[in-house]
Design a protein around this motif. Structure first.
Motif, PDB file in Angstrom:
ATOM      1  N   VAL A 162       6.571   6.746  -3.938  1.00 26.78           N
ATOM      2  CA  VAL A 162       6.836   7.093  -2.716  1.00 26.78           C
ATOM      3  C   VAL A 162       6.679   8.658  -2.681  1.00 26.78           C
ATOM      4  O   VAL A 162       6.506   9.389  -3.841  1.00 26.78           O
ATOM      5  CB  VAL A 162       8.130   6.656  -2.253  1.00 26.78           C
ATOM      6  N   TYR A 163       6.290   9.137  -1.485  1.00 25.76           N
ATOM      7  CA  TYR A 163       6.248  10.617  -1.426  1.00 25.76           C
ATOM      8  C   TYR A 163       7.020  11.220  -0.270  1.00 25.76           C
ATOM      9  O   TYR A 163       7.090  10.534   0.685  1.00 25.76           O
ATOM     10  CB  TYR A 163       4.584  10.671  -0.920  1.00 25.76           C
ATOM     11  N   ASP A 201      -3.971   8.697  11.002  1.00 22.54           N
ATOM     12  CA  ASP A 201      -2.845   7.693  11.668  1.00 22.54           C
ATOM     13  C   ASP A 201      -2.054   7.127  10.854  1.00 22.54           C
ATOM     14  O   ASP A 201      -1.157   6.146  11.357  1.00 22.54           O
ATOM     15  CB  ASP A 201      -3.426   6.728  12.762  1.00 22.54           C
ATOM     16  N   ARG A 202      -1.818   7.326   9.798  1.00 27.98           N
ATOM     17  CA  ARG A 202      -0.840   6.658   8.580  1.00 27.98           C
ATOM     18  C   ARG A 202       0.004   7.675   7.934  1.00 27.98           C
ATOM     19  O   ARG A 202      -0.292   8.787   8.034  1.00 27.98           O
ATOM     20  CB  ARG A 202      -1.671   5.875   7.607  1.00 27.98           C
ATOM     21  N   VAL A 203       0.800   7.202   7.089  1.00 22.32           N
ATOM     22  CA  VAL A 203       1.875   8.008   6.357  1.00 22.32           C
ATOM     23  C   VAL A 203       1.764   7.530   5.034  1.00 22.32           C
ATOM     24  O   VAL A 203       1.886   6.674   4.617  1.00 22.32           O
ATOM     25  CB  VAL A 203       3.272   7.965   6.650  1.00 22.32           C
ATOM     26  N   LEU A 204       1.959   8.446   4.058  1.00 19.09           N
ATOM     27  CA  LEU A 204       2.308   8.151   2.840  1.00 19.09           C
ATOM     28  C   LEU A 204       3.816   7.696   2.567  1.00 19.09           C
ATOM     29  O   LEU A 204       4.747   8.499   3.137  1.00 19.09           O
ATOM     30  CB  LEU A 204       2.038   9.412   1.703  1.00 19.09           C
ATOM     31  N   ARG A 205       3.891   6.446   1.971  1.00 18.89           N
ATOM     32  CA  ARG A 205       5.145   5.819   2.368  1.00 18.89           C
ATOM     33  C   ARG A 205       6.400   6.589   1.693  1.00 18.89           C
ATOM     34  O   ARG A 205       6.239   7.060   0.713  1.00 18.89           O
ATOM     35  CB  ARG A 205       5.292   4.466   1.771  1.00 18.89           C
ATOM     36  N   PRO A 209       0.813  -1.061  -0.088  1.00 13.26           N
ATOM     37  CA  PRO A 209       0.053   0.005  -0.152  1.00 13.26           C
ATOM     38  C   PRO A 209       0.753   1.319  -0.219  1.00 13.26           C
ATOM     39  O   PRO A 209       1.841   1.323   0.635  1.00 13.26           O
ATOM     40  CB  PRO A 209      -0.942   0.035   1.355  1.00 13.26           C
ATOM     41  N   GLU A 210       0.220   2.153  -0.615  1.00 13.11           N
ATOM     42  CA  GLU A 210       0.962   3.624  -0.518  1.00 13.11           C
ATOM     43  C   GLU A 210       0.833   4.578   0.591  1.00 13.11           C
ATOM     44  O   GLU A 210       1.511   5.165   1.329  1.00 13.11           O
ATOM     45  CB  GLU A 210       0.591   4.328  -1.847  1.00 13.11           C
ATOM     46  N   LEU A 211      -0.528   4.027   1.190  1.00 11.66           N
ATOM     47  CA  LEU A 211      -0.803   4.520   2.472  1.00 11.66           C
ATOM     48  C   LEU A 211      -0.595   3.702   3.322  1.00 11.66           C
ATOM     49  O   LEU A 211      -1.051   2.510   3.797  1.00 11.66           O
ATOM     50  CB  LEU A 211      -2.330   4.998   2.629  1.00 11.66           C
TER      51      LEU A 211
END
Length: 339
Positions: A194-195, A164-168, A133-135
């Motif tokens: 990726v971000y 509560d998540r990050v863009l990888r 997942p990207e998120l």
């Protein structure tokens, strides 16, 4: 500033002449594109003395607005003429035996061309592919890769946070996921977008493409890593490539190294691409940290492995001689057609 003003006036005269001859799309490319004549005039503003910049900038922007308005009027005029012509001309007056106009064909974007070339090399070398997942959760993006809670990469100034998540922030976030899903031994490529919260520049963009290479098994060491790097880089650049390791720190490998290749453009003699050093810094690599193996449920006393991360954008720029990462993302058709 007289010289610069004369250049603006010359562009204005050229446009009035071209307005009668060129279609709107060609006018936009010649005058309004990234490499167009108006853009070149705007680039002169920072080179002028501060007291002249405002007047010159207003002069150029007035010209730009005039050109945009004239092109828009021409588009509307041509559209109106075409509509009237279709309404007045019956279908049977057209010669249906004439060959039709073929629409322009697209081609694979240079970024994805480079990605596919890289992945095909690893497919030939027997690697599988894994997606994630990207998120991403903090666990897989940071904790499972041995990033301590105080590490600066966790800072919101570097990482884009969504709830509560990050863009990888790196494709390495899929390493533990792959080992959990498939177990070990494993030979896998982890490609994806990726971000990072970056200021856009010729070398940085907030979204880009990476892939990680991960191999875990019994008795895997630095020799396997070096052979894999030399093999894939030589295949990609279509010539024998020499690599060197420089000690560096990455939380998820130990020991960690920056990997340089002898410049593929000057063969190590020194050129503008390598800054005269004869070497190009190309990626980070190392042996998988025992803690990462533990987080994946793998016994680090029995298994070892190597990992490295590759920036697909950087590889494309090196192979195809691109000096600005923004060109890969901003849809300049004239640039893309030139490759």
């Amino acid at each position: 500033m007289m010289k610069e003003v004369e250049e603006v006036e010359q562009v204005a005269r050229d446009f009035e002449s071209d307005l009668q001859e060129l279609p709107p799309d060609q006018l936009k490319i010649k005058y309004l594109s990234r490499k167009g004549l108006v853009s070149k005039l705007l680039e002169k503003i920072p080179t002028l003395p501060p007291e002249q910049r405002r007047d010159f900038g207003k002069y150029v922007n007035d010209l730009k607005r005039h050109i945009e308005e004239q092109i828009k009027q021409k588009e509307e005029q041509l559209l109106s003429i075409g509509s009237k012509h279709l309404a007045q001309e019956p279908l049977f007056l057209n010669d249906l035996t004439l060959e039709g106009k073929r629409p322009p064909l697209g081609n694979v974007h240079v970024l994805f061309k480079a990605r596919d070339e890289l992945l095909s090399i690893f497919k030939f070398m027997g690697f599988s592919f894994f997606d994630g997942p990207e998120l991403e959760t903090d666990f897989y993006n940071f904790e499972a890769l041995n990033f301590p809670p105080y590490h600066p990469a966790r800072d919101m100034q570097d990482t884009l946070v969504v709830g509560d998540r990050v863009l990888r922030t790196h494709s390495s976030a899929m390493q533990v996921r792959a080992m959990e899903a498939w177990g070990v031994p494993i030979k896998v490529i982890l490609p994806g977008r990726v971000y990072r919260r970056e200021e856009v520049s010729a070398r940085k963009y907030p979204v880009f493409y990476q892939f990680d290479c991960l191999a875990v098994g019994e008795n895997i060491g630095v020799g396997h890593l070096k052979w894999t790097l030399e093999t894939f880089l030589s295949a990609y650049f279509e010539k024998n490539v020499t690599v060197r390791f420089r000690p560096s720190y990455f939380p998820f490998v130990e020991p960690g190294n920056e990997v340089d290749v002898k410049c593929v453009f000057c063969d190590g003699q020194g050129c503008s691409v390598c800054g005269g050093t004869g070497w190009l810094e190309i990626l980070g690599a190392g042996l998988v940290h025992p803690r990462v193996l533990e987080y994946a449920g793998v016994d680090p006393n029995r298994y070892s492995g190597f990992a490295f991360g590759v920036g697909v954008d950087r590889m494309a720029m090196l192979k195809y001689g691109i000096n600005d990462i923004r060109l890969l993302y901003e849809g300049d058709v004239s640039f893309l057609r030139s490759l």
